[in-house]
Design a protein around this motif. Structure first.
Motif, mmCIF file in Angstrom:
data_model
loop_
_atom_site.group_PDB
_atom_site.id
_atom_site.type_symbol
_atom_site.label_atom_id
_atom_site.label_comp_id
_atom_site.label_asym_id
_atom_site.label_seq_id
_atom_site.Cartn_x
_atom_site.Cartn_y
_atom_site.Cartn_z
ATOM 1 N N LEU A 146 75.076 -27.438 22.362
ATOM 2 C CA LEU A 146 76.417 -28.074 22.205
ATOM 3 C C LEU A 146 77.380 -27.286 23.150
ATOM 4 O O LEU A 146 78.262 -28.186 23.745
ATOM 5 C CB LEU A 146 76.991 -28.114 20.706
ATOM 6 N N VAL A 147 77.427 -25.891 23.369
ATOM 7 C CA VAL A 147 78.534 -25.501 24.129
ATOM 8 C C VAL A 147 78.235 -25.799 25.644
ATOM 9 O O VAL A 147 78.752 -26.151 26.329
ATOM 10 C CB VAL A 147 78.252 -23.931 23.908
ATOM 11 N N LEU A 182 76.465 -28.555 26.625
ATOM 12 C CA LEU A 182 76.703 -30.081 26.543
ATOM 13 C C LEU A 182 78.164 -30.564 27.062
ATOM 14 O O LEU A 182 78.503 -31.330 27.616
ATOM 15 C CB LEU A 182 76.542 -30.790 25.386
ATOM 16 N N ALA A 183 79.089 -29.676 26.690
ATOM 17 C CA ALA A 183 80.605 -29.632 27.094
ATOM 18 C C ALA A 183 80.857 -29.439 28.496
ATOM 19 O O ALA A 183 82.135 -29.759 28.977
ATOM 20 C CB ALA A 183 81.328 -28.709 26.085
ATOM 21 N N GLN A 184 79.840 -28.914 29.155
ATOM 22 C CA GLN A 184 80.118 -28.432 30.638
ATOM 23 C C GLN A 184 79.127 -29.455 31.516
ATOM 24 O O GLN A 184 78.066 -29.791 30.872
ATOM 25 C CB GLN A 184 79.762 -26.963 30.786
ATOM 26 N N ASP A 185 79.659 -29.611 32.550
ATOM 27 C CA ASP A 185 78.967 -30.273 33.711
ATOM 28 C C ASP A 185 77.747 -29.462 34.283
ATOM 29 O O ASP A 185 77.523 -28.212 34.395
ATOM 30 C CB ASP A 185 79.895 -30.505 34.833
ATOM 31 N N TRP A 205 74.363 -29.093 33.001
ATOM 32 C CA TRP A 205 73.399 -28.749 32.287
ATOM 33 C C TRP A 205 72.470 -29.896 31.777
ATOM 34 O O TRP A 205 71.260 -29.604 31.318
ATOM 35 C CB TRP A 205 73.849 -27.956 31.227
ATOM 36 N N PRO A 230 72.764 -37.190 24.359
ATOM 37 C CA PRO A 230 73.060 -36.010 23.959
ATOM 38 C C PRO A 230 72.273 -35.463 22.904
ATOM 39 O O PRO A 230 72.176 -34.220 22.778
ATOM 40 C CB PRO A 230 74.622 -36.221 23.313
ATOM 41 N N VAL A 232 70.363 -31.594 22.730
ATOM 42 C CA VAL A 232 70.743 -30.756 21.819
ATOM 43 C C VAL A 232 69.382 -30.208 21.241
ATOM 44 O O VAL A 232 69.316 -29.051 20.892
ATOM 45 C CB VAL A 232 71.887 -31.093 20.767
#
Length: 398
Positions: A120-121, A123-126, A128, A135, A139
């Motif tokens: 999830l960490v 996922l919040a960044q471009d 990856w 999503p 995950v």
């Protein structure tokens, strides 16, 4: 030079480089040859050799050479996963179902949760998440990668530590076997293609029918014919699984999982695993290294790898400690088992390759997972050996 000559130069590098590092560097204690070969694949990839010597890299690793190497790697990894499927011992797990289910469940579930939180960490960044991933697929895929135990490498490590045939080693095999099944089941869920769901259902129905027939055939023919029949069965299952959209390695695992290990002489199976690792798997390690990517920035990739390593280590050890409390294990045994079960290496790399093939993850995420797998595997023997020396657990009857 022609393609054959370049292919043979590549093969010389693939086998010669890691072996010399392993033998001359005497790395066996903290980095067995298989780990050195995995690291060698990374070094020979575009992120290291390709960046340092781009002209030499392009000269040797031409598209034709890479395609030839990939063909060897595909067959090698199918054989390896097939053997892992055959070596599952579900009967022993059923005989000790309470202990096995509690331990395997916590050994898988705890790192899965922490690994999913780490995902999830990311996922919040471009950079990856793969272009074709939902999503939840990303995950769950990352979480399961953190939960994986590399059963074949675990067997090699326990042989090295002298506990494979002891009660503790057999218990650990039961736990890892159950988790192996869950890993491939979750992978099949992640790869479920709703546009080809008809094909996938047809594959599962056809596979169930064919497995019944193959099992009857295996019991009726002599052992020497079982080996040839098994290879034909492997190729057919891998093809049909890939045709259905589940990936050929899912088919390879299923092909092995429905066969009984007792149908094959154990010594020959051990030799086959050893020879696959010796003769062909180094090519897979190189083909894996060729897929690494550092474009997200070296620090970002290493940071992601560290995050995933911490998530899987804390999750695995916490899950085993809880299992130990529930089941009343002796002091120190849960930690010892946890460190063995956190071994990643090949199965996680195979798992990550599939996620990359299906564009669930990016090359940067794949590189971070690969670094995590190498680190976790290198930690195993140095941490476990001294604990084992001062623990009575190796003689436990479970």
């Amino acid at each position: 030079m022609n393609t054959t000559e370049l292919f043979l130069i590549a093969m010389t590098i693939i086998f010669g480089g890691p072996y010399l590092v392993w033998r001359l560097g005497r790395t066996e204690y903290w980095a067995p040859l298989v780990v050195v070969q995995i690291v060698g694949g990374i070094v020979l990839g575009p992120g290291v050799l390709g960046a340092a010597f781009p002209e030499y890299y392009r000269f040797v690793f031409t598209p034709a050479v890479i395609q030839s190497l990939n063909g060897v790697a595909w067959w090698a990894v199918m054989l390896f996963v097939f053997i892992a499927g055959i070596e599952l011992d579900l009967r022993a797990a059923w005989r000790h179902r309470r202990e096995s289910s509690i331990t395997a469940g916590l050994a898988l579930g705890s790192p899965l949760l922490l690994g999913s939180a780490a995902a999830l960490v990311l996922l919040a960044q471009d950079g990856w998440v793969g272009p074709k991933a939902q999503p939840w697929q990303f995950v769950l895929g990352i979480g399961m990668a953190c939960a994986v135990t590399a059963l074949p490498i675990l067997i090699l490590f326990m042989e090295k530590l002298g506990i494979l045939r002891q009660p503790l080693g057999q218990r650990i095999l039961r736990y890892a076997s159950l988790d192996d099944i869950a890993i491939w089941a979750v992978l099949a869920l992640i790869l479920m293609d709703w546009q080809r769901v008809g094909r996938q259902l047809a594959f599962l129905a056809l596979f169930a029918l064919a497995a019944w027939g193959v099992r009857r055939l295996m019991q009726a023919i002599p052992e020497r014919d079982r080996w040839y029949t098994a290879l034909i069965w492997l190729a057919g299952c891998a093809f049909l699984a890939d045709w259905a959209g589940l990936h050929y390695m899912v088919g390879a695992f299923l092909a092995g999982a429905v066969l009984d290990a007792e149908w094959f002489e154990q010594a020959k199976m051990d030799l086959l695993r050893h020879h696959v690792l010796l003769v062909m798997m180094p090519v897979f390690f190189l083909s894996t290294g060729l897929r690494t990517n550092w474009q997200a920035g070296g620090l970002a990739v290493f940071g992601a790898a560290a995050l995933l390593l911490v998530a899987q280590l804390v999750g695995k050890l916490a899950g085993l400690r809880l299992a130990g409390r529930i089941l009343g294990w002796p002091k120190g045994e849960a930690s010892l088992i946890g460190w063995l079960l956190q071994t990643k290496a090949l199965i996680m790399i195979i798992f990550a390759n599939i996620l990359l093939d299906k564009q669930v993850i990016t090359a940067e995420t794949f590189t971070a997972l690969l670094l995590m797998a190498v680190a976790s595997t290198m930690l195993t023997v140095p941490v476990v050996a001294p604990r084992l020396a001062r623990s009575p657990a190796s003689g436990a009857t479970g």
